[in-house]
Structures are given as structure tokens and as C-alpha cells.
Design a protein around this motif. Structure first.
Motif, PDB file in Angstrom:
ATOM      1  N   SER A 247      10.039 -23.626  -1.331  1.00 41.85           N
ATOM      2  CA  SER A 247      11.051 -23.091  -0.421  1.00 41.85           C
ATOM      3  C   SER A 247      10.839 -23.571   1.005  1.00 41.85           C
ATOM      4  O   SER A 247       9.705 -23.765   1.449  1.00 41.85           O
ATOM      5  CB  SER A 247      11.030 -21.560  -0.446  1.00 41.85           C
ATOM      6  OG  SER A 247      11.407 -21.072  -1.712  1.00 41.85           O
ATOM      7  N   ASP A 248      11.934 -23.735   1.709  1.00 47.39           N
ATOM      8  CA  ASP A 248      11.882 -24.070   3.132  1.00 47.39           C
ATOM      9  C   ASP A 248      11.865 -22.809   3.984  1.00 47.39           C
ATOM     10  O   ASP A 248      11.259 -22.781   5.062  1.00 47.39           O
ATOM     11  CB  ASP A 248      13.092 -24.918   3.513  1.00 47.39           C
ATOM     12  CG  ASP A 248      13.169 -26.207   2.702  1.00 47.39           C
ATOM     13  OD1 ASP A 248      12.323 -27.085   2.939  1.00 47.39           O
ATOM     14  OD2 ASP A 248      14.054 -26.312   1.832  1.00 47.39           O
ATOM     15  N   ILE A 249      12.532 -21.762   3.492  1.00 51.07           N
ATOM     16  CA  ILE A 249      12.612 -20.491   4.207  1.00 51.07           C
ATOM     17  C   ILE A 249      12.323 -19.361   3.224  1.00 51.07           C
ATOM     18  O   ILE A 249      12.833 -19.366   2.098  1.00 51.07           O
ATOM     19  CB  ILE A 249      14.017 -20.277   4.817  1.00 51.07           C
ATOM     20  CG1 ILE A 249      14.271 -21.282   5.946  1.00 51.07           C
ATOM     21  CG2 ILE A 249      14.191 -18.843   5.320  1.00 51.07           C
ATOM     22  CD1 ILE A 249      15.710 -21.258   6.451  1.00 51.07           C
ATOM     23  N   VAL A 250      11.511 -18.412   3.653  1.00 49.13           N
ATOM     24  CA  VAL A 250      11.276 -17.196   2.865  1.00 49.13           C
ATOM     25  C   VAL A 250      11.618 -16.003   3.754  1.00 49.13           C
ATOM     26  O   VAL A 250      11.141 -15.898   4.886  1.00 49.13           O
ATOM     27  CB  VAL A 250       9.812 -17.093   2.382  1.00 49.13           C
ATOM     28  CG1 VAL A 250       9.620 -15.799   1.586  1.00 49.13           C
ATOM     29  CG2 VAL A 250       9.444 -18.303   1.532  1.00 49.13           C
ATOM     30  N   ILE A 251      12.466 -15.118   3.239  1.00 49.19           N
ATOM     31  CA  ILE A 251      12.844 -13.892   3.948  1.00 49.19           C
ATOM     32  C   ILE A 251      12.215 -12.714   3.217  1.00 49.19           C
ATOM     33  O   ILE A 251      12.484 -12.495   2.029  1.00 49.19           O
ATOM     34  CB  ILE A 251      14.375 -13.700   4.001  1.00 49.19           C
ATOM     35  CG1 ILE A 251      15.081 -14.962   4.534  1.00 49.19           C
ATOM     36  CG2 ILE A 251      14.720 -12.468   4.832  1.00 49.19           C
ATOM     37  CD1 ILE A 251      14.797 -15.279   5.976  1.00 49.19           C
ATOM     38  N   CYS A 252      11.365 -11.960   3.902  1.00 50.80           N
ATOM     39  CA  CYS A 252      10.656 -10.831   3.291  1.00 50.80           C
ATOM     40  C   CYS A 252      11.291  -9.513   3.711  1.00 50.80           C
ATOM     41  O   CYS A 252      11.388  -9.225   4.909  1.00 50.80           O
ATOM     42  CB  CYS A 252       9.188 -10.818   3.723  1.00 50.80           C
ATOM     43  SG  CYS A 252       8.282 -12.329   3.382  1.00 50.80           S
ATOM     44  N   THR A 253      11.706  -8.709   2.729  1.00 48.05           N
ATOM     45  CA  THR A 253      12.356  -7.430   3.043  1.00 48.05           C
ATOM     46  C   THR A 253      11.801  -6.267   2.220  1.00 48.05           C
ATOM     47  O   THR A 253      12.333  -5.161   2.287  1.00 48.05           O
ATOM     48  CB  THR A 253      13.873  -7.514   2.779  1.00 48.05           C
ATOM     49  OG1 THR A 253      14.120  -7.509   1.372  1.00 48.05           O
ATOM     50  CG2 THR A 253      14.486  -8.756   3.404  1.00 48.05           C
ATOM     51  N   ALA A 254      10.751  -6.496   1.438  1.00 49.60           N
ATOM     52  CA  ALA A 254      10.297  -5.491   0.470  1.00 49.60           C
ATOM     53  C   ALA A 254       9.471  -4.387   1.128  1.00 49.60           C
ATOM     54  O   ALA A 254       8.430  -4.652   1.740  1.00 49.60           O
ATOM     55  CB  ALA A 254       9.480  -6.161  -0.638  1.00 49.60           C
ATOM     56  N   THR A 255       9.947  -3.157   1.000  1.00 50.13           N
ATOM     57  CA  THR A 255       9.205  -2.000   1.495  1.00 50.13           C
ATOM     58  C   THR A 255       9.180  -0.925   0.418  1.00 50.13           C
ATOM     59  O   THR A 255      10.028  -0.901  -0.476  1.00 50.13           O
ATOM     60  CB  THR A 255       9.846  -1.401   2.764  1.00 50.13           C
ATOM     61  OG1 THR A 255      11.210  -1.055   2.489  1.00 50.13           O
ATOM     62  CG2 THR A 255       9.794  -2.392   3.924  1.00 50.13           C
ATOM     63  N   VAL A 256       8.202  -0.037   0.511  1.00 46.38           N
ATOM     64  CA  VAL A 256       8.081   1.103  -0.389  1.00 46.38           C
ATOM     65  C   VAL A 256       8.030   2.349   0.472  1.00 46.38           C
ATOM     66  O   VAL A 256       7.120   2.499   1.303  1.00 46.38           O
ATOM     67  CB  VAL A 256       6.811   1.009  -1.270  1.00 46.38           C
ATOM     68  CG1 VAL A 256       6.712   2.238  -2.170  1.00 46.38           C
ATOM     69  CG2 VAL A 256       6.827  -0.267  -2.098  1.00 46.38           C
TER      70      VAL A 256
END
Length: 364
Positions: A247-256
Motif C-alpha cells: 500500500s501507498d497509503i494506510v488509514i487507521c480508524t480502529a478503536t475499541v
């Protein structure tokens, strides 16, 4: 009943906007707005005054307002200025800032944390997390595109063809789905992953490819991701290693909810990414999904991967973010107050009330 709106000491948003001030005044409230509170959201004092608000000093808000509003919580020193019986509405994030509840409780006030409102159909109009997450997901892709030293879309020119960039989105909640939609509109190839397998159809409907590992614990009753077992996390990491590496871009949005954000991207994964790649970690204030992430900082690794830790990217669209937040506040106030503008303490067992109310006034 008087409402006081603070000027934010950090960030660009403002707790109310003129159109919402008008609606509150129509209900019978008086509204005080701190001098230049809307400046970073491009709202002048005159705009608030035209809507019927009065411009005030910060100290007057503490002294005269019955209800106080800020997007981010006041400092510890200013919390001590709150008067017994006042109602204070903000985003306190008590799961992250674990001592905030005790500090507010000492002032004997009613404190409502809008980020604690449950995700239910009746609470949708008050759901600050969804409002801000949608903006953050959109801005995350634009921020990454700006930092990436490549096109996102395929380009065919007389000098040759350029392949489209690959974007990988971790978490297909509100922020993740907005990131997927934005990246696709910009012409990227998009893949996504989420422990909630029911999000697969949503990802596909936006043009993304859904990657999955079997055996995930499913979402909570309120629609939040569940904490996963270490065995599942290990399998997920193995599956994602190739995806992240390519991947060129990774978007992280994972929360608990109520827990530290899961570390999904290890340093080893990052070190295997192409030079110039970009990671935007929207979960940074909860610890981050990337092992390198630091909140409010941009880290550049030895292989020149840029990792942006920013859980407040909605601030980059302060005008719209302020409008949405103000609407959330208005709907919440209407819900917790009676027609004579008094707090409805009969709602104390109501799911929205008891979830968001983190301190209660104790009358002697």
C-alpha cells in the motif's frame, strides 16, 4: 437559563454557531459567547450578535452561565472555577483521560460527555463521534494524498502511464467508510478490513475490496468493535502484512470503546513499506493502531514512511465541524431539558442520559 460558549484554547472549532444560537434563543435561552470564540471557524463576533447572542469575557461565562459548552475539556485550573450546579457539556473522553471524572465531580456539577452517547437510532442526531469521524475520514485521505509523492489516480500521458495508488483502510466504521469513498473518488485502488464482517457489503458498495479473517468477535450491541483475542490479532496481522507492504497509503480508524486502541500495524510492517508511503492514524489519542504512532506528531521512519498521528483531523474542516457539533449540542439539550429549560432528572435511567452523564450534582 443562560448558555455560555467558550473560545477553544486548542483547536479551531467553536461550540455553537449563529444559526443554532438563533434556535436556542427561540426556545428561551440567553446565550453568551466568549470574545472571538468563532475566529478560527471564520465566525465574527458580529455574526453571533446578529443571531442574538451577547459577547462576553471568559470570566463572565464562569460567573453567569448555567450551561457551559466547549468542544474540548477545560484545563484543570479552569475546571476548578466551575460552580456547583452548573451543567457542562463537552467531549471529556473519560476512557482515555481517566482522571477527568474525579476532577469534575469535585466541583459538584452536571457534566455530560457527548463522546459517550450510545450509537442508537434515537441518538443519531446527537452522535458527535459520527459527525466528527465522517469529516476525519475525508480529511485523512486528503492529508495523505498531499503527503504522498505520487498521484492517487491512474494517469496516461504521452510520457508513459502511471499506475493508481493503493490505499488500505483499517476499520470500516463512519471514518473508515468516508475514507474509502474519498479515496475511490480520487481514483485509488482501495482495500479495507474490519472485525465486523457485516461491514463487508458497505465496503464493496463504495468500490473497496474487503479483506477478512474468520473467527472475529462481532460488534457490541451499540455498534462498536469488540476487543479481539490475541490469536485473531496474530492471524489478522499475517493477512495484512502483504496488504500494508503493497500500500501507498494506510488509514487507521480502529478503536475499541473503553479500551486502548489495538496495535495492528507493527514496526516490522512499516519497515517493509515502500519509501514515501503515508500512514494516517486517527486512533492516535487512544494509543494508535500503528506501533510507531504518537498523538499530534508526524514520525518519519528510517525508510521514509510518514506516520501522522492525529485524532482531531475534523479540525481541518472547522466550519463544517463546528456546525455539526453545534447541531449535536442543540439536539442533546432539547433531549435532556424540559419545556421550561430545566434539566430532566427523570431521565437518569435513560440510556442516552446515563451514558453521557459522567458526574451529577449532589444536593446537600
Amino acid at each position: 437559563m443562560t448558555i455560555g460558549v467558550f473560545k477553544e484554547t486548542i483547536g479551531n472549532k467553536v461550540g455553537l454557531v449563529p444559526v443554532v444560537v438563533k434556535k436556542l434563543i427561540a426556545l428561551g435561552y440567553d446565550v453568551l459567547v466568549e470574545h472571538k470564540a468563532g475566529r478560527n471557524s471564520f465566525i465574527a463576533n458580529a455574526d453571533f450578535e446578529e443571531a442574538g447572542a451577547r459577547i462576553s469575557t471568559r470570566s463572565d461565562l464562569f460567573e453567569k452561565a448555567n450551561i457551559l459548552i466547549s468542544y474540548k475539556a477545560l484545563s484543570d485550573d479552569e475546571i476548578k472555577l466551575l460552580r456547583s450546579g452548573q451543567i457542562y457539556i463537552s467531549n471529556f473522553k473519560p476512557f482515555i483521560y481517566t482522571d477527568i471524572t474525579d476532577k469534575l465531580k469535585m466541583q459538584n456539577i452536571w457534566a455530560f460527555s457527548l463522546d459517550m452517547i450510545p450509537r442508537s437510532s434515537i441518538a443519531q442526531s446527537m452522535d458527535v463521534l459520527s459527525s466528527m469521524s465522517s469529516i476525519a475520514g475525508y480529511k485523512a485521505v486528503l492529508r495523505a494524498a498531499d503527503l504522498l509523492p505520487r498521484y492517487l489516480q491512474m494517469m496516461i500521458t504521452s510520457a508513459g502511464s502511471i499506475k493508481p495508488a493503493k490505499v488500505f483502510v483499517i476499520g470500516a466504521g463512519v471514518a473508515g467508510l468516508q475514507a474509502i469513498a474519498t479515496a475511490k473518488r480520487l481514483g485509488a485502488i482501495v482495500e479495507a478490513v474490519d472485525t465486523r464482517l457485516e461491514t463487508e457489503d458497505e465496503v464493496k458498495s463504495l468500490g473497496g475490496k474487503f479483506l477478512k479473517v474468520e473467527g472475529a468477535k462481532q460488534a457490541t450491541d451499540q455498534g462498536y468493535g469488540s476487543e479481539q483475542s490475541q490469536d485473531y490479532i496474530d492471524k489478522q496481522r499475517q493477512m495484512m502484512f502483504d496488504a500494508i507492504s503493497n500500500s501507498d497509503i494506510v488509514i487507521c480508524t480502529a478503536t475499541v470503546r473503553g479500551n486502548k486502541a489495538p496495535v495492528i500495524i507493527t514496526k516490522k510492517m512499516v519497515d517493509n513499506m515502500r519509501r514515501g508511503s503515508v500512514i494516517i492514524d486517527l486512533a492516535a489519542d487512544a494509543g494508535g493502531n500503528c506501533e510507531y504512532s504518537q498523538n499530534n506528531k508526524t514520525i518519519i521512519t528510517p525508510n521514509y514512511v510518514q506516520i501522522v498521528g492525529d485524532s482531531n483531523l475534523s479540525d481541518a474542516a472547522a466550519v463544517d465541524a463546528s456546525t455539526l457539533f453545534a447541531n449535536n449540542v442543540f439536539n442533546f439539550l432539547k433531549y435532556i431539558t424540559s419545556s421550561d429549560l430545566e434539566l430532566r432528572t427523570d431521565l437518569e435511567e435513560d440510556e442516552i442520559f446515563k451514558s453521557s452523564c459522567i458526574t451529577r450534582q449532589i444536593k446537600n
